[in-house]
Design an enzyme around this catalytic site. Structure first.
Site, PDB file in Angstrom:
ATOM      1  CD  GLU A  55     -54.575 -39.364  26.252  1.00 32.55           C
ATOM      2  OE1 GLU A  55     -53.995 -39.203  27.335  1.00 32.55           O
ATOM      3  OE2 GLU A  55     -55.081 -40.439  25.899  1.00 32.55           O
ATOM      4  CG  HIS A 108     -54.876 -43.835  17.943  1.00 35.73           C
ATOM      5  ND1 HIS A 108     -56.223 -43.879  18.177  1.00 35.73           N
ATOM      6  CD2 HIS A 108     -54.343 -43.211  19.036  1.00 35.73           C
ATOM      7  CE1 HIS A 108     -56.498 -43.304  19.345  1.00 35.73           C
ATOM      8  NE2 HIS A 108     -55.368 -42.881  19.878  1.00 35.73           N
ATOM      9  CG  HIS A 151     -53.300 -45.554  23.021  1.00 34.66           C
ATOM     10  ND1 HIS A 151     -54.037 -45.208  24.135  1.00 34.66           N
ATOM     11  CD2 HIS A 151     -53.497 -44.545  22.142  1.00 34.66           C
ATOM     12  CE1 HIS A 151     -54.665 -44.057  23.914  1.00 34.66           C
ATOM     13  NE2 HIS A 151     -54.338 -43.637  22.707  1.00 34.66           N
TER      14      HIS A 151
HETATM   15  P1  13P Z   1     -59.405 -36.956  22.886  1.00 30.04           P
HETATM   16  O1  13P Z   1     -60.551 -37.021  21.902  1.00 30.04           O
HETATM   17  O2  13P Z   1     -59.880 -36.611  24.282  1.00 30.04           O
HETATM   18  O3  13P Z   1     -58.294 -36.078  22.410  1.00 30.04           O
HETATM   19  O4  13P Z   1     -58.816 -38.442  23.014  1.00 30.04           O
HETATM   20  C1  13P Z   1     -58.395 -39.128  21.882  1.00 30.04           C
HETATM   21  C2  13P Z   1     -57.276 -40.079  22.154  1.00 30.04           C
HETATM   22  O5  13P Z   1     -56.538 -40.407  21.253  1.00 30.04           O
HETATM   23  C3  13P Z   1     -57.075 -40.577  23.522  1.00 30.04           C
HETATM   24  O6  13P Z   1     -55.841 -41.204  23.668  1.00 30.04           O
HETATM   25 ZN    ZN Z   2     -55.031 -41.942  21.738  1.00 36.59          ZN
END
Ligand code: 13P
Ligand code: ZN
Length: 281
Positions: A122, A147, A216
């Protein structure tokens, strides 16, 4: 200050300890299952200087979204795929310090990301959001994504309208309007990890310090890890109350009214985002 004579052990750096603690707390709160979530923190050169040798890049990574605005800046970032549960025991592999190279097309890895790791997927959303938040607040330092369970749950049951979503959160707890009088931004559902979602998230950061990605997670920003964490924590608590009362068989009997929210904001000297409250007087 120059970064010559760097000698101290990075594992002793206060900014690293804070990141290890915060990611552990985020995991314990259930916001960061598996590798969910990512954090990036802008570090001042003076903070990093005692721990690294100038010009001591371990490796260089090219960026497909140039960020000349961030050239020269140092960031402490979580690794892509890092399990937040494990960062506290393995920071050198699951965290890294990067410096954006001149021109903003490349990143120098200065410390960490051992065993070939790289920054979060991200990173486009983080970098583009840092650029926008810095335009609005020179003290801005942190982008935090996770999340947060109840915020995500609410994006299934609540209409995805920013004003309505903001007001529902404000109504759940008296703290909310004081902590985020600027409200909560919402994107449509999009594919994570892309430059497109990065651009859209950053656009929202012109108006908001909190941006929700439906189904998400959430992006919180702040002048410190505590500041960004506290913002997400407050929204998540309100979302938890929202989800609790809306699954209660008796239904909702009363909320904090718009007039009450207005006097509350006045009492604490914050200005609620216009257009959300409908006042009777
Ligand atoms: P990363 O492990 O690449 O940070 O991704 C986790 C995530 O929450 C993607 O939205
Ligand atoms: Zn995420």
């Amino acid at each position: 200050m120059s970064i010559v004579n760097a000698k101290r052990n990075m594992l002793e750096a206060p900014f690293l300890k804070q990141m290890m603690q915060a990611t552990q707390n985020m995991w314990r709160l259930g916001w960061d299952e598996r590798n969910g979530g990512n954090v990036s923190v802008i570090l001042d050169e003076e903070e990093v200087a005692p721990y690294i040798e100038k010009g001591s890049a371990i490796r260089t990574i090219s960026l497909d979204f140039p960020v000349p605005e961030l050239a020269g800046k140092y960031f402490l970032v979580t690794a892509s795929g890092s399990y937040f549960k494990n960062i506290i025991d393995n920071p050198e592999e699951l965290l890294g310090i990067i410096q954006v190279a001149d021109g903003g097309n490349e990143l120098d890895i200065i410390w960490g990301f051992a065993n070939g790791g790289k920054p979060t997927s991200e990173l486009p959303s983080h970098f583009m959001s840092h650029i926008v938040r810095l335009e609005h607040d020179e003290n801005h330092r942190v982008i935090m994504h996770n999340h947060a369970t109840n915020v995500v749950a609410m994006t299934f049951t609540h209409e995805l309208d920013e004003a309505a979503f903001t007001k529902s959160l404000w109504q759940m707890e008296s703290e909310c309007i004081i902590v985020f009088p600027d409200g909560v931004g919402l994107l449509p559902w999009m594919i994570p990890g892309t430059t497109e979602i990065g651009k859209e998230t950053a656009k929202k950061m012109n108006e908001y310090r909190l941006v929700v990605w439906p189904h998400h997670g959430i992006f919180g920003t702040g002048s410190s890890i505590d500041d960004a964490f506290g913002l997400i924590e407050t929204a998540e608590k309100a979302a938890q109350i929202y989800m609790l009362i809306h699954s209660h068989r008796g239904g909702v009997k009363q909320v904090i009214t718009d007039d009450q929210l207005s006097v509350l904001a006045e009492a604490f000297g914050v200005i609620p985002k216009p257009g959300i409250l409908q006042l009777t007087k």
